[in-house]
Design a protein around this motif. Sequence first.
Motif, mmCIF file in Angstrom:
data_model
loop_
_atom_site.group_PDB
_atom_site.id
_atom_site.type_symbol
_atom_site.label_atom_id
_atom_site.label_comp_id
_atom_site.label_asym_id
_atom_site.label_seq_id
_atom_site.Cartn_x
_atom_site.Cartn_y
_atom_site.Cartn_z
ATOM 1 N N ASN A 1 1.372 -1.327 -0.104
ATOM 2 C CA ASN A 1 0.234 -0.264 -0.248
ATOM 3 C C ASN A 1 0.553 1.478 -0.026
ATOM 4 O O ASN A 1 0.666 2.148 -1.263
ATOM 5 N N ARG A 2 1.791 0.607 0.641
ATOM 6 C CA ARG A 2 2.560 2.425 0.302
ATOM 7 C C ARG A 2 3.762 2.014 -0.806
ATOM 8 O O ARG A 2 4.117 4.093 -1.034
ATOM 9 N N LEU A 3 3.680 1.786 -1.664
ATOM 10 C CA LEU A 3 4.363 1.499 -2.918
ATOM 11 C C LEU A 3 3.683 2.211 -3.618
ATOM 12 O O LEU A 3 4.068 2.895 -5.298
ATOM 13 N N ILE A 4 2.389 1.981 -3.833
ATOM 14 C CA ILE A 4 1.335 2.472 -4.617
ATOM 15 C C ILE A 4 1.494 3.726 -5.394
ATOM 16 O O ILE A 4 1.961 4.630 -6.306
ATOM 17 N N PRO A 5 1.318 4.657 -4.180
ATOM 18 C CA PRO A 5 1.527 6.290 -4.044
ATOM 19 C C PRO A 5 3.109 6.102 -5.028
ATOM 20 O O PRO A 5 2.743 7.448 -5.760
ATOM 21 N N LEU A 6 4.221 5.804 -4.541
ATOM 22 C CA LEU A 6 5.409 6.197 -4.712
ATOM 23 C C LEU A 6 5.194 6.003 -6.074
ATOM 24 O O LEU A 6 5.765 6.332 -7.470
ATOM 25 N N ALA A 7 4.746 4.818 -6.576
ATOM 26 C CA ALA A 7 4.733 4.287 -8.201
ATOM 27 C C ALA A 7 4.102 5.455 -9.671
ATOM 28 O O ALA A 7 4.721 6.029 -9.945
ATOM 29 N N ILE A 8 2.986 5.741 -8.642
ATOM 30 C CA ILE A 8 2.371 7.236 -9.472
ATOM 31 C C ILE A 8 2.833 8.322 -9.805
ATOM 32 O O ILE A 8 2.928 8.955 -10.339
ATOM 33 N N LEU A 9 3.971 8.798 -8.311
ATOM 34 C CA LEU A 9 4.004 10.068 -8.302
ATOM 35 C C LEU A 9 4.907 10.169 -8.975
ATOM 36 O O LEU A 9 5.662 10.082 -9.861
#
Length: 113
Positions: A3-11
């Motif tokens: 769940n923490r990596l999804i916003p980083l990937a989108i960014l």
Amino acid sequence: MANRLIPLAILVVVVTVLVAIGFITYRIVRDVKSTTKTKMEKRNVMVTRDGMTVGVKELGEEDILVNMWNHTSFPAYKSRLWDMTGSASGSGSGNGEGKVEHRKGLACSHSHS
């Protein structure tokens, strides 16, 4: 942790797309500038940081004189030797004195009324 990596990937994806758009825009602007500069230099127009310089093709003195002679007119010129307007001589329009006297006469006639 996923769940923490999804916003980083989108960014990362958004930043990558913005960088790609910026790079493509930069290349297009640079190519247009280069093409325009080349075309302007062919026409003797130089653009620098100080301003614009326009080159003039070389002309001989005789060409310049003939060009000026062909494009010159003397609309207010009145010859003392002959009347170029075709009106009868002695009409008082030789040097403009008749018009001045006529205006003076009109000014005086209005002031007496």
